[in-house]
Design a protein around this motif. Structure first.
Motif, mmCIF file in Angstrom:
data_model
loop_
_atom_site.group_PDB
_atom_site.id
_atom_site.type_symbol
_atom_site.label_atom_id
_atom_site.label_comp_id
_atom_site.label_asym_id
_atom_site.label_seq_id
_atom_site.Cartn_x
_atom_site.Cartn_y
_atom_site.Cartn_z
ATOM 1 N N ILE A 128 9.952 29.268 29.511
ATOM 2 C CA ILE A 128 11.499 28.653 29.604
ATOM 3 C C ILE A 128 12.194 29.509 30.308
ATOM 4 O O ILE A 128 12.982 29.079 31.097
ATOM 5 N N HIS A 133 7.465 25.837 33.674
ATOM 6 C CA HIS A 133 7.800 23.808 33.057
ATOM 7 C C HIS A 133 8.431 22.860 34.688
ATOM 8 O O HIS A 133 8.228 22.236 34.515
ATOM 9 N N LYS A 151 4.566 19.998 25.861
ATOM 10 C CA LYS A 151 5.698 20.830 26.250
ATOM 11 C C LYS A 151 6.263 20.921 26.387
ATOM 12 O O LYS A 151 7.961 20.495 27.433
ATOM 13 N N LEU A 155 10.844 19.841 27.616
ATOM 14 C CA LEU A 155 11.675 20.830 28.775
ATOM 15 C C LEU A 155 12.275 20.142 28.979
ATOM 16 O O LEU A 155 12.632 19.606 29.817
ATOM 17 N N HIS A 158 13.830 16.962 28.016
ATOM 18 C CA HIS A 158 15.340 18.255 27.640
ATOM 19 C C HIS A 158 16.467 18.497 28.351
ATOM 20 O O HIS A 158 17.761 17.929 28.506
#
Length: 175
Positions: A128, A133, A151, A155, A158
């Motif tokens: 992160i 990602h 995930k 992300l 997001h």
């Protein structure tokens, strides 16, 4: 220190001077990347700063990690790849091939293997914060995230990445 994120528990690890690890609870390679010297106390100021950064990130703020003292453990090649990944802007992606070209440029080489870059990306000890990602396959495939593709998708969504342009590995189709 454990951090409850929208993606599940994260483990944050620091030494006396910097944040050296941020992993998902069941992340691939986590045990191999765990440093020998670490602080896990909830009172550690670096860990507190990292949790504030994560709070801001998950609240939708485009957090700058420059105020976090980071020192991921790895060789010079991996550190170079992680440095380049850290330059990918919030809400943007780059391919392994694009990163390989930048690595080659910085090392004064004509070419660099995208697979070698992929190995370094997969062993990123600060998920992160060092935004691995945001790295995608050259064909637009959302691949290669040691925390799990689910995930990675969350992300990127997001951050506002338009995922209809990318191939989701489980289905082989664009989202």
């Amino acid at each position: 220190m454990s951090y409850n994120s929208p993606l599940g528990k994260l483990l944050l690890v620091a030494n006396d001077h910097s944040l050296i690890g941020l992993w998902y609870e069941k992340q691939m390679y986590k045990e191999k990347m765990m440093p020998k010297e670490m602080k896990e106390t909830d009172n550690h100021p670096i860990l507190k700063t990292a949790t504030y950064w994560l709070d801001d990130y998950f609240a939708g703020e485009k957090s700058d990690s420059s105020n976090l003292p980071l020192n991921p453990e790895g060789g010079s090649f991996r550190k170079l790849v992680w440095s380049i990944i850290s330059e990918i802007p919030y809400g943007k992606v780059q391919t392994y091939g694009e990163i390989a070209k930048e690595v080659a440029k910085r090392l004064g080489k004509e070419t660099m293997s995208a697979q070698a870059v992929g190995g370094a990306v997969g062993h990123n000890p600060l998920c992160i914060i060092i935004p691995c990602h945001r790295v995608v396959g050259s064909n637009g495939s959302l691949t290669g995230y040691s925390g799990g593709i689910d995930k990675k998708i969350i992300l990127l969504e997001h951050e506002g990445v338009e995922l209809s342009k990318y191939i989701i590995p489980q289905t082989g189709t664009r989202k």
